[in-house]
Motif scaffolding. Structure first.
Motif, PDB file in Angstrom:
ATOM      1  N   LEU A 371       0.974  -1.072  -0.125  1.00 19.77           N
ATOM      2  CA  LEU A 371      -0.072   0.028   0.130  1.00 19.77           C
ATOM      3  C   LEU A 371       0.926   1.130  -0.093  1.00 19.77           C
ATOM      4  CD1 LEU A 371      -2.675  -1.018   2.592  1.00 19.77           C
ATOM      5  CD2 LEU A 371      -2.939  -1.137   0.121  1.00 19.77           C
ATOM      6  N   THR A 372       1.889   1.330   0.757  1.00 23.23           N
ATOM      7  CA  THR A 372       3.035   2.280   0.571  1.00 23.23           C
ATOM      8  C   THR A 372       4.421   1.544   0.638  1.00 23.23           C
ATOM      9  OG1 THR A 372       3.136   2.635   3.300  1.00 23.23           O
ATOM     10  CG2 THR A 372       1.364   3.742   2.091  1.00 23.23           C
ATOM     11  N   LYS A 373       5.501   2.132   0.869  1.00 20.76           N
ATOM     12  CA  LYS A 373       6.814   1.679   0.921  1.00 20.76           C
ATOM     13  C   LYS A 373       6.672   0.699   2.221  1.00 20.76           C
ATOM     14  CE  LYS A 373      11.337   2.794   0.960  1.00 20.76           C
ATOM     15  NZ  LYS A 373      12.716   3.690   1.075  1.00 20.76           N
ATOM     16  N   SER A 374       6.230   0.968   3.345  1.00 26.39           N
ATOM     17  CA  SER A 374       6.311   0.374   4.311  1.00 26.39           C
ATOM     18  C   SER A 374       5.260  -0.676   4.832  1.00 26.39           C
ATOM     19  CB  SER A 374       6.461   1.296   5.771  1.00 26.39           C
ATOM     20  OG  SER A 374       7.646   2.227   5.509  1.00 26.39           O
ATOM     21  N   ILE A 375       4.060  -0.364   4.480  1.00 30.91           N
ATOM     22  CA  ILE A 375       2.886  -0.928   4.825  1.00 30.91           C
ATOM     23  C   ILE A 375       2.227  -1.832   3.604  1.00 30.91           C
ATOM     24  CG2 ILE A 375       0.348  -0.796   5.899  1.00 30.91           C
ATOM     25  CD1 ILE A 375       2.564   0.172   7.502  1.00 30.91           C
ATOM     26  N   ALA A 376       1.926  -3.119   3.837  1.00 31.40           N
ATOM     27  CA  ALA A 376       1.562  -4.082   2.904  1.00 31.40           C
ATOM     28  C   ALA A 376       0.214  -4.898   3.218  1.00 31.40           C
ATOM     29  CB  ALA A 376       2.688  -4.824   2.403  1.00 31.40           C
ATOM     30  N   VAL A 377      -0.367  -5.489   2.620  1.00 32.36           N
ATOM     31  CA  VAL A 377      -1.481  -6.501   2.765  1.00 32.36           C
ATOM     32  C   VAL A 377      -1.157  -7.754   2.085  1.00 32.36           C
ATOM     33  CG1 VAL A 377      -3.193  -4.825   3.245  1.00 32.36           C
ATOM     34  CG2 VAL A 377      -2.834  -5.590   0.919  1.00 32.36           C
ATOM     35  N   SER A 378      -1.444  -8.759   2.812  1.00 31.79           N
ATOM     36  CA  SER A 378      -0.899 -10.211   2.035  1.00 31.79           C
ATOM     37  C   SER A 378      -2.192 -11.214   2.333  1.00 31.79           C
ATOM     38  CB  SER A 378       0.462 -10.560   2.616  1.00 31.79           C
ATOM     39  OG  SER A 378       0.171 -11.050   4.007  1.00 31.79           O
ATOM     40  N   PHE A 379      -2.164 -12.235   1.235  1.00 34.88           N
ATOM     41  CA  PHE A 379      -3.243 -13.332   1.172  1.00 34.88           C
ATOM     42  C   PHE A 379      -2.458 -14.576   0.919  1.00 34.88           C
ATOM     43  CE2 PHE A 379      -5.454  -9.522   0.438  1.00 34.88           C
ATOM     44  CZ  PHE A 379      -6.660  -9.505   1.401  1.00 34.88           C
ATOM     45  N   GLU A 380      -2.677 -15.407   1.806  1.00 34.51           N
ATOM     46  CA  GLU A 380      -1.814 -16.754   1.745  1.00 34.51           C
ATOM     47  C   GLU A 380      -2.623 -17.946   1.810  1.00 34.51           C
ATOM     48  OE1 GLU A 380       2.512 -16.835   2.975  1.00 34.51           O
ATOM     49  OE2 GLU A 380       1.545 -16.043   4.334  1.00 34.51           O
ATOM     50  N   TYR A 381      -2.441 -19.053   1.239  1.00 33.98           N
ATOM     51  CA  TYR A 381      -3.198 -20.182   1.257  1.00 33.98           C
ATOM     52  C   TYR A 381      -1.886 -21.305   1.425  1.00 33.98           C
ATOM     53  CZ  TYR A 381      -5.060 -24.817  -0.026  1.00 33.98           C
ATOM     54  OH  TYR A 381      -5.416 -26.127  -0.280  1.00 33.98           O
ATOM     55  N   LEU A 382      -1.922 -21.973   2.343  1.00 36.61           N
ATOM     56  CA  LEU A 382      -1.076 -22.800   2.835  1.00 36.61           C
ATOM     57  C   LEU A 382      -1.677 -24.526   3.033  1.00 36.61           C
ATOM     58  CD1 LEU A 382       0.652 -20.985   5.884  1.00 36.61           C
ATOM     59  CD2 LEU A 382       1.191 -21.246   3.363  1.00 36.61           C
ATOM     60  N   ASP A 383      -0.909 -25.471   2.456  1.00 37.07           N
ATOM     61  CA  ASP A 383      -1.571 -26.867   2.363  1.00 37.07           C
ATOM     62  C   ASP A 383      -0.391 -27.762   2.974  1.00 37.07           C
ATOM     63  OD1 ASP A 383      -1.907 -29.454   1.247  1.00 37.07           O
ATOM     64  OD2 ASP A 383      -3.950 -28.594   0.801  1.00 37.07           O
ATOM     65  N   GLN A 384      -0.787 -28.438   3.876  1.00 38.31           N
ATOM     66  CA  GLN A 384       0.209 -29.536   4.683  1.00 38.31           C
ATOM     67  C   GLN A 384      -0.502 -30.818   4.397  1.00 38.31           C
ATOM     68  OE1 GLN A 384       0.847 -27.962   8.531  1.00 38.31           O
ATOM     69  NE2 GLN A 384       3.008 -28.202   8.021  1.00 38.31           N
ATOM     70  N   TYR A 385       0.124 -31.954   3.471  1.00 37.14           N
ATOM     71  CA  TYR A 385      -0.433 -33.363   3.434  1.00 37.14           C
ATOM     72  C   TYR A 385       0.622 -34.103   3.933  1.00 37.14           C
ATOM     73  CZ  TYR A 385      -2.900 -37.232   1.270  1.00 37.14           C
ATOM     74  OH  TYR A 385      -3.742 -38.454   0.979  1.00 37.14           O
ATOM     75  N   ASN A 386       0.234 -34.845   4.890  1.00 33.20           N
ATOM     76  CA  ASN A 386       0.810 -35.958   5.667  1.00 33.20           C
ATOM     77  C   ASN A 386       0.385 -37.284   5.380  1.00 33.20           C
ATOM     78  OD1 ASN A 386       2.476 -37.689   7.114  1.00 33.20           O
ATOM     79  ND2 ASN A 386       2.489 -36.348   9.078  1.00 33.20           N
ATOM     80  N   ASN A 387       0.998 -38.025   4.662  1.00 31.85           N
ATOM     81  CA  ASN A 387       0.374 -39.366   4.098  1.00 31.85           C
ATOM     82  C   ASN A 387       0.204 -40.379   5.443  1.00 31.85           C
ATOM     83  OD1 ASN A 387      -0.645 -41.039   2.008  1.00 31.85           O
ATOM     84  ND2 ASN A 387       1.012 -42.349   2.220  1.00 31.85           N
ATOM     85  N   MET A 388       1.207 -40.249   6.424  1.00 29.57           N
ATOM     86  CA  MET A 388       0.995 -40.837   7.696  1.00 29.57           C
ATOM     87  C   MET A 388       1.047 -40.194   8.985  1.00 29.57           C
ATOM     88  SD  MET A 388       3.747 -44.188   6.940  1.00 29.57           S
ATOM     89  CE  MET A 388       3.401 -44.670   8.327  1.00 29.57           C
ATOM     90  N   PRO A 389      -0.133 -39.524   9.121  1.00 34.45           N
ATOM     91  CA  PRO A 389      -0.459 -38.663  10.318  1.00 34.45           C
ATOM     92  C   PRO A 389      -0.388 -39.267  11.682  1.00 34.45           C
ATOM     93  CG  PRO A 389      -2.476 -38.924   9.422  1.00 34.45           C
ATOM     94  CD  PRO A 389      -1.611 -39.622   8.340  1.00 34.45           C
ATOM     95  N   ALA A 390      -0.537 -38.666  12.701  1.00 37.10           N
ATOM     96  CA  ALA A 390      -0.766 -39.381  14.102  1.00 37.10           C
ATOM     97  C   ALA A 390      -1.929 -40.086  14.138  1.00 37.10           C
ATOM     98  CB  ALA A 390      -0.361 -38.386  15.229  1.00 37.10           C
ATOM     99  N   GLU A 391      -2.287 -40.952  14.853  1.00 31.99           N
ATOM    100  CA  GLU A 391      -3.364 -41.854  15.219  1.00 31.99           C
ATOM    101  C   GLU A 391      -4.361 -40.876  15.585  1.00 31.99           C
ATOM    102  OE1 GLU A 391      -5.115 -45.481  17.635  1.00 31.99           O
ATOM    103  OE2 GLU A 391      -3.057 -44.684  18.086  1.00 31.99           O
ATOM    104  N   GLY A 392      -5.695 -40.809  14.790  1.00 33.96           N
ATOM    105  CA  GLY A 392      -6.646 -39.985  15.030  1.00 33.96           C
ATOM    106  C   GLY A 392      -6.551 -38.687  14.463  1.00 33.96           C
TER     107      GLY A 392
END
Length: 408
Positions: A371-392
């Motif tokens: 928005l300015t030199k010092s101020i910004a806005v951000s949007f993120e999408y994060l995905d974690q896939y674990n094929n062998m997760p903890a039980e439950g």
């Protein structure tokens, strides 16, 4: 101790849990879907590059017009510039004032038939439209802050040759007093940001969600240093019992060092740390050395891929500890498609060499706008896939984050 994949039955709260059925055909499909995240981004980058959407060269004409494109050829007094629409324009050198290319700005002086060039470092937020005054060794910009107000030349300007790799531009000698010799400090190589976001709900649902994240990058001539971290927290109040329940409580951090053997080929060491109370995970450490290559490395478009061995160490509540050797493959795309807007895409695949069913994929997409030199806005999408997760626990975690940040 080996953890076994769990089968989560379908219920009204998780309508998509049918995808968790542990048939062999479905496991192969899910695995292929996540592994394909790696080449998809690479294909997209190459497509963008081929259609000519990534330009880093700017040319300012004598009449003040600024042209943006890619300089493809310099032939005598003519500059060939490929424009955004794919067309090629021929520009006469005598009609050009400045050229911004790579990390340098070229200024040209004409004295009769002689042509001389002055090359000066380009500041971080430089744009041709910001130039308001030109002298022999200094560009004076509009008020963009102390870092970019004056961009000064290095002492000792040699006679220029007409070089296709770094073309030159002419400048009026009336505004070029030879006695003015100013040298500024070397350009800043590091930058960083701190972002935070908070969401509160009240009514049918009472909850509070908070996120805090930060990043640091120091890109130098011979090596690069990167660090980023994120903390996520969410608490939900049960209306019936008036009891607060923590539904998200995790922290992640990554530190990385890259050594450049050539401008594009590098070796690295990557250290990843994670803590997740909901998964009963005290910590997960993934240490990975390896090699990488920068396939695209322009001012506005960067893409690199890397691979190497990985050592994973995990400790869960109750004192359960697991470790394994495996392989890590990663890639990252950074695209500044607008002057103040950047897009990034990244993915990492880590698999155990001892058990090929023990693998995970980390991926993310992000958009950041200043928005300015010092101020910004951000949007993120994060995905974690674990094929062998903890039980439950479920295999996949998806997170959407919106935040406001400070650049430094």
């Amino acid at each position: 101790m080996k953890r076994q994949p769990c089968c989560i039955e379908c219920n009204g709260r998780i309508p998509f849990s049918l995808l968790r059925l542990e048939s062999e055909e479905l496991k192969v499909f899910v695995r292929k879907r996540n592994i394909c995240l790696l080449p998809v981004v690479a294909f997209s980058v190459m497509w963008v590059r081929l259609v000519g959407m990534a330009y880093s060269d700017e040319i300012k004409m004598v009449d003040g017009t600024v042209l943006e494109g890619e300089i493809i050829k310099v032939d005598g007094e003519l500059i060939s510039l490929r424009r955004r629409d794919g067309s090629v324009s021929g520009l006469q050198m005598k009609d050009v004032t400045l050229i911004s290319r790579g990390n340098e700005i070229s200024i040209i002086s004409r004295q009769g038939e002689k042509l001389s060039v002055l090359r000066i470092p380009k500041s971080e937020n430089f744009s041709m439209n910001d130039v308001v005054w030109i002298k022999k060794d200094t560009l004076t910009l509009q008020d963009l802050g102390t870092e970019t107000t004056n961009v000064a030349a290095k002492v000792g300007t040699p006679e220029a040759k007409n070089d296709a790799a770094q073309p030159s531009v002419a400048i009026d000698e009336k505004n070029a007093p030879a006695e003015t010799k100013t040298v500024t400090a070397p350009p800043k190589t590091w930058k960083g940001h701190i972002d935070a976001g908070l969401t509160a709900k009240d009514g049918n649902t009472e909850s509070t969600t908070a996120n805090l994240k930060g990043g640091y990058a120091n890109e130098r001539e011979c090596d690069n240093i990167y660090f980023d971290a994120i903390a996520l927290y969410e608490i939900v109040t049960n209306r019936d019992t008036n009891v607060d329940e923590v539904t998200v409580n995790e922290q992640r951090a990554t530190g990385k060092y890259e050594y450049k053997h050539t401008p594009r080929f590098y070796s690295f060491f990557n250290q990843y740390l994670e803590h997740d109370e909901i998964e009963s995970l005290n910590y997960r450490s993934i240490s990975s050395p390896g090699v990488g290559y920068r396939f695209l490395d322009s001012e506005r478009l960067k893409y690199k891929a890397e691979a190497g061995p990985a050592y994973t160490l995990e400790r869960f509540h109750g004192g359960i500890t697991e470790d394994s050797l495996g392989v890590r493959v990663g890639q990252r795309l950074d695209w500044q498609f607008w002057r103040d807007t950047k897009f990034y895409a990244k993915s990492e695949f880590v698999e155990s060499a001892e058990d090929t069913n023990d693998w995970r994929v980390y991926s993310g997409l992000g958009l950041r706008h200043n928005l300015t030199k010092s101020i910004a806005v951000s949007f993120e999408y994060l995905d974690q896939y674990n094929n062998m997760p903890a039980e439950g626990k479920m295999k996949e975690d998806r997170t959407f984050i919106g935040s406001v940040g400070y650049n430094f």
